[in-house]
Motif scaffolding. Sequence first.
Motif, PDB file in Angstrom:
ATOM      1  N   GLU A   1       0.828  -1.218   0.000  1.00  0.00           N
ATOM      2  CA  GLU A   1       0.000   0.000   0.000  1.00  0.00           C
ATOM      3  C   GLU A   1       0.858   1.261   0.000  1.00  0.00           C
ATOM      4  O   GLU A   1       0.346   2.361   0.070  1.00  0.00           O
ATOM      5  N   PHE A   2       2.171   1.079  -0.048  1.00  0.00           N
ATOM      6  CA  PHE A   2       3.064   2.241  -0.091  1.00  0.00           C
ATOM      7  C   PHE A   2       3.444   2.496  -1.563  1.00  0.00           C
ATOM      8  O   PHE A   2       3.341   1.584  -2.395  1.00  0.00           O
ATOM      9  N   PRO A   3       3.881   3.716  -1.894  1.00  0.00           N
ATOM     10  CA  PRO A   3       4.176   3.998  -3.302  1.00  0.00           C
ATOM     11  C   PRO A   3       5.504   3.404  -3.772  1.00  0.00           C
ATOM     12  O   PRO A   3       6.487   3.403  -3.026  1.00  0.00           O
ATOM     13  N   ILE A   4       5.486   2.913  -4.983  1.00  0.00           N
ATOM     14  CA  ILE A   4       6.729   2.515  -5.658  1.00  0.00           C
ATOM     15  C   ILE A   4       6.929   3.522  -6.805  1.00  0.00           C
ATOM     16  O   ILE A   4       6.053   3.680  -7.667  1.00  0.00           O
ATOM     17  N   ILE A   5       8.042   4.207  -6.736  1.00  0.00           N
ATOM     18  CA  ILE A   5       8.314   5.289  -7.688  1.00  0.00           C
ATOM     19  C   ILE A   5       8.831   4.704  -8.997  1.00  0.00           C
ATOM     20  O   ILE A   5       9.740   3.866  -9.003  1.00  0.00           O
ATOM     21  N   ALA A   6       8.234   5.152 -10.101  1.00  0.00           N
ATOM     22  CA  ALA A   6       8.700   4.748 -11.430  1.00  0.00           C
ATOM     23  C   ALA A   6       9.777   5.735 -11.865  1.00  0.00           C
ATOM     24  O   ALA A   6       9.556   6.948 -11.848  1.00  0.00           O
ATOM     25  N   ASP A   7      10.913   5.207 -12.244  1.00  0.00           N
ATOM     26  CA  ASP A   7      12.045   6.110 -12.524  1.00  0.00           C
ATOM     27  C   ASP A   7      12.805   5.631 -13.765  1.00  0.00           C
ATOM     28  O   ASP A   7      14.040   5.525 -13.744  1.00  0.00           O
ATOM     29  N   ALA A   8      12.049   5.350 -14.812  1.00  0.00           N
ATOM     30  CA  ALA A   8      12.677   4.801 -16.035  1.00  0.00           C
ATOM     31  C   ALA A   8      13.717   5.759 -16.605  1.00  0.00           C
ATOM     32  O   ALA A   8      14.694   5.319 -17.231  1.00  0.00           O
ATOM     33  N   ASP A   9      13.534   7.065 -16.391  1.00  0.00           N
ATOM     34  CA  ASP A   9      14.537   8.012 -16.916  1.00  0.00           C
ATOM     35  C   ASP A   9      15.676   8.269 -15.912  1.00  0.00           C
ATOM     36  O   ASP A   9      16.543   9.111 -16.152  1.00  0.00           O
ATOM     37  N   LYS A  10      15.648   7.565 -14.787  1.00  0.00           N
ATOM     38  CA  LYS A  10      16.720   7.604 -13.760  1.00  0.00           C
ATOM     39  C   LYS A  10      16.899   8.973 -13.120  1.00  0.00           C
ATOM     40  O   LYS A  10      17.929   9.256 -12.507  1.00  0.00           O
ATOM     41  N   LYS A  11      15.880   9.799 -13.213  1.00  0.00           N
ATOM     42  CA  LYS A  11      15.998  11.164 -12.672  1.00  0.00           C
ATOM     43  C   LYS A  11      16.188  11.131 -11.154  1.00  0.00           C
ATOM     44  O   LYS A  11      17.110  11.750 -10.612  1.00  0.00           O
TER      45      LYS A  11
END
Length: 211
Positions: free
Chosen positions: A93-103
């Motif tokens: 239930e916690f957020p998983i950050i999407a970071d495909a651009d590695k920012k």
Amino acid sequence: MSLRIGDYAPNFSAQTTLGEIDFHQWLGDSWGIIYSHPADFTPVCTTELGRTAQLKDEFEKRGTKVAAISTDDLDSHIGWIDDINETQNTQVEFPIIADADKKVATLYNMIHPNFSTTATVRSVYFIDPDKKIQAIITYPASTGRNFAEILRVLDSLQLTAAHSVATPVDWEPGQDVIISPSVKQEDVEAKFPKGHRVIKPYLRYTPQPNK
Ligand code: BEZ
């Protein structure tokens, strides 16, 4: 960017499994943990994210919000959550950050190029309510983290932020703590009414003040 203890935790906005977040707004006045894992649909990471979900009440008790991150995209994260829930018998239930651009991974120095130029290592940043980084731990991909240790570090950080104490080797909550060297001996009795022991002038113990 190389972040160190005492540095301001950089802000960012990102897509997560709970929608778009502004990191600082999402943290609000809470303590926070942002931790990276190398890749979705991998065995060790699956157990780590499962443990995070299982420890929801423990993080809540400590007023701490937790976010995970990897350089995978949102669809991958969303698909993987079903596997985590199924195999670890929990609900993420916690957020998983999407970071495909590695920012974000770059901002938080989570990519160690001699390990991989694309995947994050296992970094953990502990952030206080003023958005200052208070602890950083880093593991390689092959070593799953010990979440009992993550909670123990959080307990130590929160205790030592509120009282003039430090926690000794292998300390566990409830055990005696060390009186900070900055506290003058003539002030110890008033500051630590539960009592204290002087082993050396610089090594003084007192019962945990907030227990
Ligand atoms: C794992 O989570 O199992 C893992 C991920 C990347 C490299 C090695 C192991």
